[in-house]
Motif scaffolding. Sequence first.
Motif, PDB file in Angstrom:
ATOM      1  N   SER A  79      98.033  35.189  -3.338  1.00 47.35           N
ATOM      2  CA  SER A  79      96.861  34.936  -4.181  1.00 47.35           C
ATOM      3  C   SER A  79      97.087  33.659  -4.990  1.00 47.35           C
ATOM      4  CB  SER A  79      96.622  36.118  -5.118  1.00 47.35           C
ATOM      5  OG  SER A  79      97.750  36.321  -5.948  1.00 47.35           O
ATOM      6  N   PRO A  80      96.008  33.054  -5.549  1.00 42.60           N
ATOM      7  CA  PRO A  80      96.175  31.818  -6.333  1.00 42.60           C
ATOM      8  C   PRO A  80      97.202  31.986  -7.452  1.00 42.60           C
ATOM      9  CG  PRO A  80      93.859  32.236  -5.921  1.00 42.60           C
ATOM     10  CD  PRO A  80      94.597  33.445  -5.428  1.00 42.60           C
ATOM     11  N   LYS A  81      98.067  30.974  -7.611  1.00 39.08           N
ATOM     12  CA  LYS A  81      99.195  31.097  -8.524  1.00 39.08           C
ATOM     13  C   LYS A  81      99.171  30.112  -9.678  1.00 39.08           C
ATOM     14  CE  LYS A  81     102.071  32.879  -4.849  1.00 39.08           C
ATOM     15  NZ  LYS A  81     100.889  33.166  -4.034  1.00 39.08           N
ATOM     16  N   ARG A  82      98.129  29.314  -9.754  1.00 37.89           N
ATOM     17  CA  ARG A  82      98.093  28.265 -10.768  1.00 37.89           C
ATOM     18  C   ARG A  82      98.242  28.828 -12.174  1.00 37.89           C
ATOM     19  NH1 ARG A  82      95.377  22.836 -10.787  1.00 37.89           N
ATOM     20  NH2 ARG A  82      94.947  23.221  -8.596  1.00 37.89           N
ATOM     21  N   LYS A  83      97.623  29.989 -12.425  1.00 38.29           N
ATOM     22  CA  LYS A  83      97.670  30.579 -13.765  1.00 38.29           C
ATOM     23  C   LYS A  83      98.786  31.610 -13.919  1.00 38.29           C
ATOM     24  CE  LYS A  83      92.587  30.422 -14.094  1.00 38.29           C
ATOM     25  NZ  LYS A  83      92.230  30.498 -12.668  1.00 38.29           N
ATOM     26  N   LYS A  84      99.510  31.939 -12.811  1.00 36.34           N
ATOM     27  CA  LYS A  84     100.467  33.034 -12.828  1.00 36.34           C
ATOM     28  C   LYS A  84     101.852  32.563 -13.255  1.00 36.34           C
ATOM     29  CE  LYS A  84      97.479  35.960 -11.068  1.00 36.34           C
ATOM     30  NZ  LYS A  84      97.588  36.420  -9.688  1.00 36.34           N
ATOM     31  N   ARG A  85     102.611  33.481 -13.863  1.00 40.13           N
ATOM     32  CA  ARG A  85     104.006  33.218 -14.189  1.00 40.13           C
ATOM     33  C   ARG A  85     104.865  33.378 -12.937  1.00 40.13           C
ATOM     34  NH1 ARG A  85     106.037  37.341 -18.261  1.00 40.13           N
ATOM     35  NH2 ARG A  85     105.325  38.692 -16.574  1.00 40.13           N
ATOM     36  N   PHE A  86     105.972  32.640 -12.873  1.00 43.09           N
ATOM     37  CA  PHE A  86     106.860  32.784 -11.729  1.00 43.09           C
ATOM     38  C   PHE A  86     107.507  34.166 -11.720  1.00 43.09           C
ATOM     39  CE2 PHE A  86     111.046  32.353  -9.665  1.00 43.09           C
ATOM     40  CZ  PHE A  86     110.613  31.996  -8.399  1.00 43.09           C
ATOM     41  N   ALA A  87     107.698  34.769 -12.905  1.00 49.89           N
ATOM     42  CA  ALA A  87     108.297  36.102 -12.971  1.00 49.89           C
ATOM     43  C   ALA A  87     107.469  37.114 -12.188  1.00 49.89           C
ATOM     44  CB  ALA A  87     108.441  36.547 -14.420  1.00 49.89           C
ATOM     45  N   ASP A  88     106.133  37.009 -12.242  1.00 48.68           N
ATOM     46  CA  ASP A  88     105.272  37.918 -11.487  1.00 48.68           C
ATOM     47  C   ASP A  88     105.470  37.716  -9.983  1.00 48.68           C
ATOM     48  OD1 ASP A  88     104.172  38.914 -13.862  1.00 48.68           O
ATOM     49  OD2 ASP A  88     102.699  37.297 -13.934  1.00 48.68           O
ATOM     50  N   GLU A  89     105.571  36.458  -9.586  1.00 48.04           N
ATOM     51  CA  GLU A  89     105.787  36.143  -8.173  1.00 48.04           C
ATOM     52  C   GLU A  89     107.155  36.648  -7.718  1.00 48.04           C
ATOM     53  OE1 GLU A  89     105.498  32.158  -5.323  1.00 48.04           O
ATOM     54  OE2 GLU A  89     105.003  32.051  -7.443  1.00 48.04           O
ATOM     55  N   PHE A  90     108.143  36.512  -8.590  1.00 43.01           N
ATOM     56  CA  PHE A  90     109.509  36.971  -8.319  1.00 43.01           C
ATOM     57  C   PHE A  90     109.507  38.455  -7.958  1.00 43.01           C
ATOM     58  CE2 PHE A  90     113.543  38.750  -9.796  1.00 43.01           C
ATOM     59  CZ  PHE A  90     114.473  37.863  -9.285  1.00 43.01           C
ATOM     60  N   MET A  91     108.821  39.264  -8.754  1.00 44.28           N
ATOM     61  CA  MET A  91     108.785  40.703  -8.517  1.00 44.28           C
ATOM     62  C   MET A  91     108.005  41.038  -7.240  1.00 44.28           C
ATOM     63  SD  MET A  91     110.697  41.831 -10.820  1.00 44.28           S
ATOM     64  CE  MET A  91     110.469  43.572 -10.448  1.00 44.28           C
ATOM     65  N   LYS A  92     106.953  40.276  -6.956  1.00 45.26           N
ATOM     66  CA  LYS A  92     106.179  40.541  -5.741  1.00 45.26           C
ATOM     67  C   LYS A  92     106.983  40.215  -4.485  1.00 45.26           C
ATOM     68  CE  LYS A  92     101.458  40.248  -7.498  1.00 45.26           C
ATOM     69  NZ  LYS A  92     101.170  41.659  -7.184  1.00 45.26           N
ATOM     70  N   ILE A  93     107.850  39.207  -4.559  1.00 43.89           N
ATOM     71  CA  ILE A  93     108.715  38.884  -3.419  1.00 43.89           C
ATOM     72  C   ILE A  93     109.651  40.049  -3.125  1.00 43.89           C
ATOM     73  CG2 ILE A  93     110.601  37.384  -2.634  1.00 43.89           C
ATOM     74  CD1 ILE A  93     109.201  35.098  -4.194  1.00 43.89           C
ATOM     75  N   PHE A  94     110.275  40.596  -4.167  1.00 48.32           N
ATOM     76  CA  PHE A  94     111.129  41.768  -3.991  1.00 48.32           C
ATOM     77  C   PHE A  94     110.329  42.930  -3.404  1.00 48.32           C
ATOM     78  CE2 PHE A  94     114.363  39.899  -6.765  1.00 48.32           C
ATOM     79  CZ  PHE A  94     115.530  40.353  -6.142  1.00 48.32           C
ATOM     80  N   GLN A  95     109.151  43.153  -3.965  1.00 49.67           N
ATOM     81  CA  GLN A  95     108.315  44.265  -3.510  1.00 49.67           C
ATOM     82  C   GLN A  95     107.943  44.106  -2.037  1.00 49.67           C
ATOM     83  OE1 GLN A  95     104.653  44.547  -5.700  1.00 49.67           O
ATOM     84  NE2 GLN A  95     104.023  46.463  -4.741  1.00 49.67           N
TER      85      GLN A  95
END
Length: 466
Positions: free
Chosen positions: A71-87
């Motif tokens: 999903s678009p990541k411009r407004k997202k924190r990298f920490a959220d992306e980090f957890m989604k990668i693990f998930q």
Amino acid sequence: MIRKNQGFLTKLYMLSDFALVQLSFLLAWWLKFESGWFPYEQPLPVGTYGMWSLIYGVIAVMVGIMVSLYSPKRKKRFADEFMKIFQAHFIGLFILLSVMFFVKEINISRMYLGIYMILNVVLIILYRYFLKKALRHFREKGYNRQFVLIVGAGSLGKRFFRNLRQYPELGYEVIGFLDDYQQWGEAESKRFKPILGKVSDLAHVLDNKLVDEVVLALPLDAHHKYPEIIETCEKAGVRTLIIPDFFDYLPARPTFDNFAGMPMINVRDIPLDLTANRLFKRAFDIAFSLIAIILTLPVMIFIYIGIKLSSPGPVIFKQERVGLNRRTFYMYKFRSMKPLPPGVADTGWTVENDPRRTKFGSFLRKTSLDELPQFFNVLLGHMSVVGPRPERPYFVEQFKEEIPKYMVKHHVRPGITGWAQSNGLRGDTSIEERIKHDIFYIENWSILFDIKIILRTIRNGFKNAY
């Protein structure tokens, strides 16, 4: 009008993830079977491993789509992306093993699979991190811009404009405002973008100017205009965002719940309310504190001897503090001051050059080595490595009446260090500023944020400690 950049980036992320899965296969194969670093075992043909890697690459991308990894990541924190990668990769591994079990593929090396999955996660996290850094750099330089129109030029719209200018790395540029009543004076026209017309001119502006998102910053008495504004934006294919006029009461990252069939804003959404997050943080605390105790044991023995030789009294100083859910506990420190006379209440505030300190205690407090026993508080579950600093009950009763939202800090375990302390807010510093930092930490917690605070504390040292 929706920009095409995001679609390109989404495809780039998916192709890159798939390519890195295949690179992980090659590296894992070499490490396990060619490097000689592991006990030799007769592998299946490399083509078999390669086929399963291609299958897993497809699985990983499909799961990533399902968990909104692309999903678009411009407004997202990298920490959220980090957890989604693990998930995504945890679910992907489960699916892969299920498929292998179903087709009776039982001869794949377990050690290879472990190396393969670790490399998948590590490589994808690294490339995502550096790509995000690069994109932010280019956006700050003016590339890959998205253009914003603010509907509402009152205090709310102006505040959003000022805030947005503090984050040039997000790549947003305000083209102007729409408002039915406001007009800029000479001073305001220099500080803000122009007012392009009235709210009724929205369709004309969207047709004639490049606009990617419309931000509604209208007061409560103008909310009746929202249906028409949103309909106009959707007809033009432009995203619409709403800033509620009561946003000062909301957390930094509000969430919506569904209650009795109605959407409701959760006023105090805390990531650590989730069981998985609490368990993850607790496991990190136990591991970190055990390592810290083992590494600092020689130092603690030296401090024990130093306190015994330098002044009479106990080595460990216990002080009642208020912790998680307003429960009190005894926080441990190496004693750095002369013991209080019997019957004297501990309500004094430590000051610079405090006469109660011992000579050896001055050294301990200056270096913050007196805090080392708090790692045992962490093991006992009273504290966390990172969190708001706990205070004595006497001062909690005082501050909760004087400082808004002071008691919010007790929604999580207190910490040895925190976001406030890593920013130098210790000792004789503003309690209000500390609470602002504590609440920001509570509402934005992630394990990466904890690691950042620990590294920042180590780098900056414990400043302002008396």
